[in-house]
Design a protein around this motif. Structure first.
Motif, PDB file in Angstrom:
ATOM      1  N   GLY A 172       0.824  -1.213   0.000  1.00 35.24           N
ATOM      2  CA  GLY A 172       0.000   0.000   0.000  1.00 35.24           C
ATOM      3  C   GLY A 172       0.856   1.260   0.000  1.00 35.24           C
ATOM      4  N   PHE A 175       2.048   1.950  -3.445  1.00 38.64           N
ATOM      5  CA  PHE A 175       0.958   2.618  -4.189  1.00 38.64           C
ATOM      6  C   PHE A 175       0.895   4.105  -3.815  1.00 38.64           C
ATOM      7  CE2 PHE A 175      -0.850  -1.477  -5.427  1.00 38.64           C
ATOM      8  CZ  PHE A 175      -1.519  -1.165  -6.597  1.00 38.64           C
ATOM      9  N   GLY A 189      -3.495   4.681  -3.209  1.00 37.65           N
ATOM     10  CA  GLY A 189      -3.855   3.387  -3.784  1.00 37.65           C
ATOM     11  C   GLY A 189      -5.044   3.457  -4.739  1.00 37.65           C
ATOM     12  N   PRO A 190      -6.185   3.929  -4.251  1.00 32.45           N
ATOM     13  CA  PRO A 190      -7.364   3.969  -5.128  1.00 32.45           C
ATOM     14  C   PRO A 190      -7.150   4.880  -6.340  1.00 32.45           C
ATOM     15  CG  PRO A 190      -7.961   4.499  -2.850  1.00 32.45           C
ATOM     16  CD  PRO A 190      -6.475   4.361  -2.881  1.00 32.45           C
ATOM     17  N   ALA A 193      -4.992   3.042  -8.868  1.00 31.31           N
ATOM     18  CA  ALA A 193      -5.825   1.981  -9.448  1.00 31.31           C
ATOM     19  C   ALA A 193      -6.792   2.571 -10.486  1.00 31.31           C
ATOM     20  CB  ALA A 193      -6.597   1.266  -8.335  1.00 31.31           C
ATOM     21  N   SER A 196      -4.991   3.550 -13.633  1.00 26.87           N
ATOM     22  CA  SER A 196      -4.479   2.410 -14.421  1.00 26.87           C
ATOM     23  C   SER A 196      -5.520   1.886 -15.419  1.00 26.87           C
ATOM     24  CB  SER A 196      -4.061   1.273 -13.492  1.00 26.87           C
ATOM     25  OG  SER A 196      -5.205   0.623 -12.990  1.00 26.87           O
ATOM     26  N   GLN A 252       1.080  -1.249 -11.221  1.00 25.41           N
ATOM     27  CA  GLN A 252       0.105  -2.108 -10.537  1.00 25.41           C
ATOM     28  C   GLN A 252       0.315  -3.574 -10.920  1.00 25.41           C
ATOM     29  OE1 GLN A 252      -4.277  -1.117  -9.784  1.00 25.41           O
ATOM     30  NE2 GLN A 252      -4.381  -2.309 -11.648  1.00 25.41           N
ATOM     31  N   VAL A 282      -5.178  -2.858   0.559  1.00 26.80           N
ATOM     32  CA  VAL A 282      -4.897  -3.125  -0.858  1.00 26.80           C
ATOM     33  C   VAL A 282      -5.817  -4.232  -1.394  1.00 26.80           C
ATOM     34  CG1 VAL A 282      -3.046  -3.592  -2.531  1.00 26.80           C
ATOM     35  CG2 VAL A 282      -2.523  -2.350  -0.454  1.00 26.80           C
ATOM     36  N   ASN A 285      -8.121  -3.508  -4.161  1.00 32.37           N
ATOM     37  CA  ASN A 285      -7.632  -3.375  -5.544  1.00 32.37           C
ATOM     38  C   ASN A 285      -8.234  -4.458  -6.455  1.00 32.37           C
ATOM     39  OD1 ASN A 285      -5.436  -4.069  -7.749  1.00 32.37           O
ATOM     40  ND2 ASN A 285      -5.161  -1.944  -7.137  1.00 32.37           N
TER      41      ASN A 285
END
Ligand code: KG4
Ligand code: ZN
Length: 346
Positions: A172, A175, A189-190, A193, A196, A252, A282, A285
């Motif tokens: 995490g 990220f 992180g989010p 994501a 990506s 990722q 995480v 994800n």
């Protein structure tokens, strides 16, 4: 047994009430108050600010959950570590005070153990789950959060053996740092994501560290540095959306590749694993969820993905872990319990 659970280890204030009977858990309520907006201004969690917010929020949330006298509560579970000391202290001191004045047993819970027990929570907030759909032992848990990345072998409730862990950054954390490099802000992180999506995961061949060393350890700092160097080298493209998406997707993919391959290795080397549990922030994800689900299908082992709402920090998972701890009589002295910011699962 009816458990009141409190979680305040980082930037979520959370209170939950759960009833357990044998192996059957019924979650009655789960309140989470996130401080993300407050810390976003600073680009990360400020421990003293987190503690102040927990102090303001916690008692009204407890009052809303169980009223003013604790009637009907059999035990109080609280996250006592790992986490930010000032933040943990608020939850632990509140739990101690309530345990003393309501005369209830106090159950300290390791935050990481809590994440694992999200696998015992049902999807909807008020729904029962029979033991046959719960994870079976021996289970393998992949814990991936902002502070930890570990592979843990679980032979029974509360019985853990650590197989491996990250030697530097947690998944995490990687990220979050890459998000910062891309100017995406906190929590990263989010955001990485989301960026990506539509990116090419094969555009950049970022390193997958320690895949061939036969250990169950991870290392993500080389990957992070490699992303940094690529961004520096291609500075002119930093605002090109396709380039940004490709960086996020390739990063990722590298993280997910390592996590999934190490999980596969751990299943193969331990032998006889009956469940694989994904745990920690995480776990939200989607790419990781998909790839672990594929792995489970391939190995014919059930994969337990925490419901999204219980992937991030919450008290429902602390209540679930606390219930099994209370059942085993793992109580603490409410006058002397102290926080352990560096606590580990084993
Ligand atoms: O478990 P958690 O809520 O807090 C800790 O116990 O550390 O995990 C937070 C971590 C953060 O590093 C956050 O960026 C990461 O989980 N995270 C994600 C996603 N959602 C949260 N990482 C990748 N993809 C996501 N969708
Ligand atoms: Zn957490």
């Amino acid at each position: 047994m009816r458990i009141l659970a409190i979680e305040s280890s980082c930037d979520e204030t959370a209170v939950a009430v759960l009833t357990g009977e044998g192996e059957m858990l019924t979650l009655e309520s789960s309140l989470v108050r996130s401080q993300i907006d407050i810390h976003a201004v600073y680009g990360g969690v400020v421990p003293e600010v987190a503690a102040r917010e927990h102090l303001e929020m916690l008692f009204p949330m407890i009052h809303r959950s169980v009223g003013h006298d604790g009637a009907g509560i059999d035990a109080i579970a609280v996250t006592s570590g790992p986490g930010l000391a000032p933040a943990l202290r608020v939850g632990v001191e509140a739990a101690k005070a309530l345990a003393v004045f309501w005369n209830k047993p106090l159950v300290p819970v390791c935050h990481l153990e809590g994440h694992i027990y999200a696998a015992w929570l049902s999807k909807s907030k008020v729904e029962s789950r029979k033991s046959k759909v719960d994870p079976e032992f021996p289970a393998l848990a992949l814990i991936v959060s902002g502070g930890h990345s570990e592979l843990v072998y679980m032979t029974g409730h509360g019985k853990f053996e650590r197989l491996g862990e990250t030697l530097d950054d947690a998944a995490g954390e990687a990220f979050d740092k890459v998000a910062k490099m891309l100017g995406l802000g906190y929590p990263g992180g989010p955001k990485v994501a989301a960026l990506s999506e539509g990116g090419d995961p094969k555009a950049f061949a970022f390193p997958r560290a320690m895949l061939k060393d036969g250990s169950f350890n991870f290392s993500f700092s080389g990957l992070k540095t490699s992303v940094l160097y690529t961004l520096r080298k291609e500075e002119a493209r930093i605002n090109d959306e396709k380039f940004r998406k490709d960086i996020a997707a390739s990063f990722q993919e590298a993280v997910v590749d390592v996590l999934v391959q190490k999980t596969r290795l751990a299943v193969e080397k331990t032998g006889g694993v009956k469940s694989i549990i994904l745990a920690g922030g995480v776990a939200a994800n989607l790419a990781l969820r998909d790839r672990l689900t594929e792995l489970g299908g391939e190995l014919s082992i059930p994969i337990f993905l925490p419901p999204f709402e219980y992937s991030l920090d919450n008290a429902a998972m602390i209540a679930a872990a606390g219930y099994f701890r209370a059942k085993a009589g793992d109580f603490a002295d409410p006058l002397t319990l102290s926080v352990d910011p560096n606590m580990d699962i084993v």
